[in-house]
Design a protein around this motif. Structure first.
Motif, PDB file in Angstrom:
ATOM      1  N   GLY A  78       0.660  -1.356   0.029  1.00  0.00           N
ATOM      2  CA  GLY A  78       0.067  -0.167  -0.057  1.00  0.00           C
ATOM      3  C   GLY A  78       0.782   1.128  -0.038  1.00  0.00           C
ATOM      4  N   CYS A  79       0.329   2.199   0.708  1.00  0.00           N
ATOM      5  CA  CYS A  79       0.596   3.776   0.501  1.00  0.00           C
ATOM      6  C   CYS A  79       1.823   3.990   1.524  1.00  0.00           C
ATOM      7  N   GLN A  80       2.286   5.143   1.270  1.00  0.00           N
ATOM      8  CA  GLN A  80       3.265   5.823   2.152  1.00  0.00           C
ATOM      9  C   GLN A  80       3.010   5.745   3.627  1.00  0.00           C
ATOM     10  N   MET A  81       1.679   5.980   3.920  1.00  0.00           N
ATOM     11  CA  MET A  81       1.239   6.040   5.209  1.00  0.00           C
ATOM     12  C   MET A  81       1.400   4.683   5.821  1.00  0.00           C
ATOM     13  N   ASN A  82       1.262   3.633   5.085  1.00  0.00           N
ATOM     14  CA  ASN A  82       1.072   2.103   5.472  1.00  0.00           C
ATOM     15  C   ASN A  82       2.992   1.820   5.717  1.00  0.00           C
ATOM     16  N   ASP A  83       3.785   2.408   4.638  1.00  0.00           N
ATOM     17  CA  ASP A  83       5.074   2.077   5.071  1.00  0.00           C
ATOM     18  C   ASP A  83       5.547   2.903   6.442  1.00  0.00           C
ATOM     19  N   HIS A  84       5.171   3.884   6.561  1.00  0.00           N
ATOM     20  CA  HIS A  84       5.315   4.693   7.900  1.00  0.00           C
ATOM     21  C   HIS A  84       4.976   4.106   9.198  1.00  0.00           C
ATOM     22  N   ASP A  85       3.702   3.480   8.880  1.00  0.00           N
ATOM     23  CA  ASP A  85       3.060   2.648  10.065  1.00  0.00           C
ATOM     24  C   ASP A  85       3.843   1.760  10.294  1.00  0.00           C
ATOM     25  N   SER A  86       4.496   0.924   9.225  1.00  0.00           N
ATOM     26  CA  SER A  86       5.403  -0.183   9.373  1.00  0.00           C
ATOM     27  C   SER A  86       6.557   0.173  10.280  1.00  0.00           C
ATOM     28  N   GLU A  87       7.094   1.249   9.894  1.00  0.00           N
ATOM     29  CA  GLU A  87       8.338   1.712  10.453  1.00  0.00           C
ATOM     30  C   GLU A  87       8.310   1.981  12.280  1.00  0.00           C
ATOM     31  N   LYS A  88       6.925   2.264  12.384  1.00  0.00           N
ATOM     32  CA  LYS A  88       6.634   2.573  13.891  1.00  0.00           C
ATOM     33  C   LYS A  88       6.212   1.091  14.538  1.00  0.00           C
ATOM     34  N   THR A 118       4.216  11.117  10.082  1.00  0.00           N
ATOM     35  CA  THR A 118       2.669  11.353  10.078  1.00  0.00           C
ATOM     36  C   THR A 118       2.161  12.517  10.986  1.00  0.00           C
ATOM     37  N   ILE A 119       1.351  13.496  10.318  1.00  0.00           N
ATOM     38  CA  ILE A 119       0.998  14.624  11.150  1.00  0.00           C
ATOM     39  C   ILE A 119      -0.647  14.560  11.419  1.00  0.00           C
ATOM     40  N   ILE A 120      -1.145  14.003  10.375  1.00  0.00           N
ATOM     41  CA  ILE A 120      -2.603  13.683  10.658  1.00  0.00           C
ATOM     42  C   ILE A 120      -3.082  12.381   9.969  1.00  0.00           C
ATOM     43  N   GLU A 121      -3.982  11.670  10.906  1.00  0.00           N
ATOM     44  CA  GLU A 121      -4.326  10.344  10.726  1.00  0.00           C
ATOM     45  C   GLU A 121      -5.754  10.409  10.256  1.00  0.00           C
ATOM     46  N   GLY A 122      -6.218   9.258   9.764  1.00  0.00           N
ATOM     47  CA  GLY A 122      -7.653   9.007   9.303  1.00  0.00           C
ATOM     48  C   GLY A 122      -8.109  10.168   8.277  1.00  0.00           C
ATOM     49  N   CYS A 123      -9.548   9.823   8.173  1.00  0.00           N
ATOM     50  CA  CYS A 123     -10.192  11.059   6.938  1.00  0.00           C
ATOM     51  C   CYS A 123     -11.419  11.219   7.400  1.00  0.00           C
ATOM     52  N   ASP A 124     -11.971  12.496   7.315  1.00  0.00           N
ATOM     53  CA  ASP A 124     -13.267  12.606   7.701  1.00  0.00           C
ATOM     54  C   ASP A 124     -13.993  12.933   6.117  1.00  0.00           C
ATOM     55  N   LYS A 125     -13.365  12.894   4.861  1.00  0.00           N
ATOM     56  CA  LYS A 125     -13.928  13.599   3.686  1.00  0.00           C
ATOM     57  C   LYS A 125     -15.008  12.809   3.265  1.00  0.00           C
ATOM     58  N   ALA A 126     -15.104  11.337   3.336  1.00  0.00           N
ATOM     59  CA  ALA A 126     -16.218  10.428   2.985  1.00  0.00           C
ATOM     60  C   ALA A 126     -16.266  10.470   1.403  1.00  0.00           C
ATOM     61  N   CYS A 127     -15.340  10.356   0.742  1.00  0.00           N
ATOM     62  CA  CYS A 127     -15.569  10.292  -1.019  1.00  0.00           C
ATOM     63  C   CYS A 127     -16.307   9.055  -0.999  1.00  0.00           C
ATOM     64  N   ALA A 128     -17.286   9.111  -2.268  1.00  0.00           N
ATOM     65  CA  ALA A 128     -18.353   7.907  -2.203  1.00  0.00           C
ATOM     66  C   ALA A 128     -17.494   6.511  -2.506  1.00  0.00           C
ATOM     67  N   TYR A 129     -16.263   6.478  -3.009  1.00  0.00           N
ATOM     68  CA  TYR A 129     -15.639   5.362  -3.371  1.00  0.00           C
ATOM     69  C   TYR A 129     -14.628   4.628  -2.462  1.00  0.00           C
TER      70      TYR A 129
END
Ligand code: 5AD
Ligand code: SF4
Length: 453
Positions: free
Chosen positions: A28-38, A166-177
């Motif tokens: 997956g994405c860079q967020m996942n890469d960085h989560d794995s580092e942590k 990471t400075i912000i986790e999660g997402c509030d935007k609710a894109c339909a897909y």
């Protein structure tokens, strides 16, 4: 909410208790890469040792991605390969977005799995590991209603030159897909002081380039009393002595304001590159996607970036074949690409995902048609990039050298605008250094250059 629970005690935990080893694979994405580092940092600080192959590990972890169906399927096929491992005393764990999405179903589909933990519950990892070490066979962390972020005293970073943060986790935007609001939970920002403390630590470790991460990085909302804006946080990070380059990704168009452009203009350490996913050029499809901006509003942001005092590279994400996308809608996406002339883009075929509003939308586009549109879009963009990169020949760029090729005297690095440049140099020790390179040739995806000593 599902509390961690015990099902049975067995002796597989013996290997964990006596100086465990772990193998961690990330999709997956860079967020996942960085989560794995942590995650690796958490394990190392508990005395685990990282190994290079699953066979050599007492704990095998997969950090998973479910953004598109193919990525999620890959996880189950990988888990299938390890079905015999549990019997051999190994403990298998699933982390990340598939863990969050499938939850305890994973135990049904792959009963040899012992740990299922979504990214919103990583702050509980030490507790979950204690339960595994105590012999619990089925351990879960699946809350998404947390207001915590995943901060750990030790992060084992993979990239020696560019540090993710990471400075912000999660997402509030609710894109339909999109599954991200379900798999990563609501937006939670990290306190600015904590971010700046980590940046100072990164400088002490030798990093001079940091990349601030978030699914919607520019929706950052400092939870501390300082309440500094995202653009001011960028400037504060750049002001940390020893920092030379600051990147940030991914920006959401709705929250992209003139203050960010002003910060990029004022502070050359802020890299002149903005990743601003558009997803579609059709006003109708943007509405159906609930992207929260119109085509015009998006193009106003682009005009703002193009009007900046410094040149800013712009990249994007596009989805083709969203339900109901007509030939005319697709043509509007192509005309947007021609108008904006992105420096690069990621393009995807729409993939229906569980729980998302678009799953039940009518007028699905066939796989064949999605593939046809994707190919056309990629050809159009390839042409744009070839033309764009050709105009850069003759310019000199500063690169952070990140790779040495197997071929003699060949190196590559990234410009501030995130272009890859391959170049020749007789010098021996360039890795991790900043060099000046003059572009002598261009392809659609990279430049070729010569070292200007
Ligand atoms: N199908 C296809 N692409 C998707 N993306 C997110 N969800 C989906 C989906 N269901 C793409 C978007 C996003 C990028 C990270 O992945 O373009 O910006
Ligand atoms: Fe998904 Fe939209 Fe959030 Fe991006 S902004 S992570 S596409 S919901």
């Amino acid at each position: 909410m599902v509390a961690p629970r015990n099902i049975a005690i067995d002796n597989t935990s013996e290997a964990l208790r006596s100086g465990g080893t772990f193998f961690l694979e990330t999709f997956g994405c860079q967020m996942n890469d960085h989560d794995s580092e942590k995650v690796a940092g958490v394990l190392l600080s508990r005395g685990y040792r990282q190994v290079e192959t699953p066979d050599a590990a007492s704990l095998v972890l997969y950090n998973t991605c479910s953004i598109r169906e193919k990525a999620a399927q890959k996880v189950f096929s990988r888990l299938g390969e390890y079905r015999t491992k549990q019997a051999a005393g190994q403990i298998i764990g699933v982390l990340g977005c598939v863990a969050q999405q499938e939850g305890e179903n994973i135990f049904q589909r792959a009963p040899w799995v012992s740990l299922v933990c979504g990214s919103a519950s990583y702050s509980k990892l030490p507790e979950l590991l204690s339960q595994l070490e105590a012999g619990n066979q089925r351990v879960t962390g699946l809350d998404t209603d947390t207001d915590e972020t995943f901060e750990t005293p030790v992060t084992r970073r993979d990239n020696p030159w560019r540090a993710y943060l990471t400075i912000i986790e999660g997402c509030d935007k609710a894109c339909a897909y999109c599954v991200v609001p379900f798999t990563r939970g609501p937006e939670r920002s990290r306190a600015s002081d904590s971010v700046l403390r980590e940046v100072r630590e990164l400088v002490d470790l030798g990093y001079s380039e940091v990349q601030l991460l978030g699914q919607t990085v520019n929706s950052y909302a400092d939870p501390s009393a300082r309440r500094i804006r995202f653009s001011d946080l960028l400037l504060a990070v750049a002001d940390v002595p020893g920092i030379r380059r600051v990147r940030f990704t991914t920006s959401h168009p709705r929250d992209f304001g003139a203050d960010i452009v002003a910060a990029l203009e004022a502070q050359p350490k802020l890299c002149n590159h903005v990743h601003l996913p558009v997803q579609s050029g059709s006003p109708r499809i943007l509405r159906a996607m609930t992207r929260t901006y119109t085509r015009e509003e998006y193009l106003e942001k682009i005009a703002m970036l193009r009007g900046a005092k410094c040149e800013i590279a712009i990249t994007t994400d596009v989805i083709v074949g969203f339900p109901g996308e007509t030939e005319d809608d697709f043509a509007e996406t192509l005309s947007l690409l021609e108008g904006v002339r992105y420096d690069s883009l990621f393009s995807f075929k729409y993939s229906p995902r569980p729980n998302t509003p678009s799953l039940s939308m009518p007028d699905a586009i066939s796989e064949e048609e999605k593939s046809r549109r994707l190919t056309i879009l990629q050809e159009v963009q390839r042409e744009i990039q070839s033309r764009r990169n050709a105009t850069l020949v003759g310019n000199t760029f500063e690169l952070l050298v990140g790779n040495k090729s197997r071929r003699e005297n060949q190196w590559s690095g990234h410009t501030a605008c995130n272009r890859v440049v391959n170049f020749a140099s007789q010098e021996r020790a360039l890795l991790g250094t900043y060099v000046q390179v003059r572009a002598t040739g261009a392809g659609p995806n990279s430049l070729v250059g010569e070292h200007v000593p």
